[in-house]
Design an enzyme around this catalytic site. Structure first.
Site, PDB file in Angstrom:
ATOM      1  N   CYS A   8      56.073 128.580-143.292  1.00  0.00           N
ATOM      2  CA  CYS A   8      56.918 128.083-143.820  1.00  0.00           C
ATOM      3  C   CYS A   8      57.987 127.909-142.517  1.00  0.00           C
ATOM      4  CB  CYS A   8      57.809 128.833-144.783  1.00  0.00           C
ATOM      5  SG  CYS A   8      58.254 130.477-144.398  1.00  0.00           S
ATOM      6  N   ASN A  11      59.837 131.987-141.852  1.00  0.00           N
ATOM      7  CA  ASN A  11      58.921 133.301-142.292  1.00  0.00           C
ATOM      8  C   ASN A  11      59.635 134.554-142.884  1.00  0.00           C
ATOM      9  OD1 ASN A  11      56.513 135.320-140.313  1.00  0.00           O
ATOM     10  ND2 ASN A  11      56.254 134.511-142.358  1.00  0.00           N
ATOM     11  N   CYS A  13      61.103 133.918-146.201  1.00  0.00           N
ATOM     12  CA  CYS A  13      61.016 133.824-147.608  1.00  0.00           C
ATOM     13  C   CYS A  13      59.797 133.272-148.363  1.00  0.00           C
ATOM     14  CB  CYS A  13      62.157 132.899-148.047  1.00  0.00           C
ATOM     15  SG  CYS A  13      63.793 133.370-147.495  1.00  0.00           S
ATOM     16  N   ARG A  14      59.426 132.242-147.885  1.00  0.00           N
ATOM     17  CA  ARG A  14      58.225 131.704-148.876  1.00  0.00           C
ATOM     18  C   ARG A  14      56.863 132.070-148.292  1.00  0.00           C
ATOM     19  NH1 ARG A  14      60.500 125.693-147.832  1.00  0.00           N
ATOM     20  NH2 ARG A  14      61.243 126.752-145.971  1.00  0.00           N
ATOM     21  N   SER A  15      56.624 132.070-146.968  1.00  0.00           N
ATOM     22  CA  SER A  15      55.479 132.258-146.561  1.00  0.00           C
ATOM     23  C   SER A  15      55.203 133.851-146.769  1.00  0.00           C
ATOM     24  CB  SER A  15      55.030 131.709-145.067  1.00  0.00           C
ATOM     25  OG  SER A  15      55.972 132.233-144.289  1.00  0.00           O
ATOM     26  N   ASP A 125      63.037 125.440-150.371  1.00  0.00           N
ATOM     27  CA  ASP A 125      63.445 126.470-149.685  1.00  0.00           C
ATOM     28  C   ASP A 125      64.702 127.224-150.260  1.00  0.00           C
ATOM     29  OD1 ASP A 125      64.808 127.831-147.687  1.00  0.00           O
ATOM     30  OD2 ASP A 125      65.324 125.937-146.237  1.00  0.00           O
TER      31      ASP A 125
HETATM   32  P1  4NP Z   1      61.691 130.240-145.102  1.00  0.00           P
HETATM   33  O1  4NP Z   1      63.164 130.042-145.556  1.00  0.00           O
HETATM   34  O2  4NP Z   1      61.273 128.960-144.546  1.00  0.00           O
HETATM   35  O3  4NP Z   1      60.983 130.238-146.711  1.00  0.00           O
HETATM   36  O4  4NP Z   1      61.418 131.671-144.596  1.00  0.00           O
HETATM   37  C1  4NP Z   1      64.171 129.785-144.455  1.00  0.00           C
HETATM   38  C2  4NP Z   1      64.633 130.795-143.747  1.00  0.00           C
HETATM   39  C3  4NP Z   1      65.305 130.592-142.744  1.00  0.00           C
HETATM   40  C4  4NP Z   1      65.775 129.349-142.385  1.00  0.00           C
HETATM   41  C5  4NP Z   1      65.383 128.144-143.114  1.00  0.00           C
HETATM   42  C6  4NP Z   1      64.446 128.636-144.106  1.00  0.00           C
HETATM   43  N1  4NP Z   1      66.760 129.030-141.374  1.00  0.00           N
HETATM   44  O5  4NP Z   1      67.100 127.804-141.007  1.00  0.00           O
HETATM   45  O6  4NP Z   1      66.999 129.963-140.570  1.00  0.00           O
END
Ligand code: 4NP
Length: 159
Positions: A8, A11, A13-15, A125
């Site tokens: 994602c 790294n 939340c989703r992955s 997201d």
């Molecule tokens: P993830 O969520 O891709 O599911 O881990 C996010 C976590 C942080 C950010 C974007 C999405 N960020 O922009 O910092």
């Protein structure tokens, strides 16, 4: 043995959720040796951090502990090391196909397409949103990860 990498943005939340669910399924079925798994982000903003507290809580509510996971960015070696790389949304898919070196072994796919939900395309997201988004995203990811796990199990059995 089949190796899988979930990707994602951050790294956190989703992955890591997909990694945690995949690990949970592999352990529950005694298949730790049949699979290798990991997750990574296309960005390094959260390198070394544990998953987001809201993501951890949503997983814990379903009995899955991902507190030990740590964020890292995708590395060029990943494309040689993993058989399957799953992109959580189309942006990650584009980033991954752009980074993939020629001749690499990884098969890159859109996570929800491989997980039986091609119509949804992107895992939303949840990071910048309210707290309730995390449970919805968890359910979506758990469902698709289970399908991916079952499909890979069948493929491994055919080998
Ligand atoms: P993830 O969520 O891709 O599911 O881990 C996010 C976590 C942080 C950010 C974007 C999405 N960020 O922009 O910092």
């Amino acid at each position: 043995m089949a190796s899988v990498l979930f990707v994602c943005t951050g790294n956190i939340c989703r992955s890591p959720t997909a990694e945690g669910v995949f690990r949970h399924l592999a352990r529950a079925e005694g298949l730790e040796r049949a699979f290798a798994w990991d997750s990574a982000g296309t960005q390094s903003f959260h390198e070394g951090e544990a998953p987001d507290a809201r993501t951890v809580a949503a997983a814990l509510r379903r009995g899955i502990d991902i507190t030990d996971l740590r964020a890292r960015r995708v590395r060029p070696e990943d494309f040689h090391a993993f058989d399957y790389i799953y992109a959580m949304d189309r942006g990650h898919y584009r980033a991954l196909t752009g980074l993939c070196p020629r001749g690499a072994r990884a098969n890159i796919s859109l996570f929800l397409e491989s997980g039986g939900h091609a119509e949804l395309q992107d895992v939303p997201d949840p990071w910048g949103r309210g707290d309730d988004g995390f449970d919805i995203v968890f359910e979506m990811i758990a469902d698709a990860t289970e399908k991916i796990f079952q499909d890979l199990k069948e493929k491994e059995a055919e080998k």
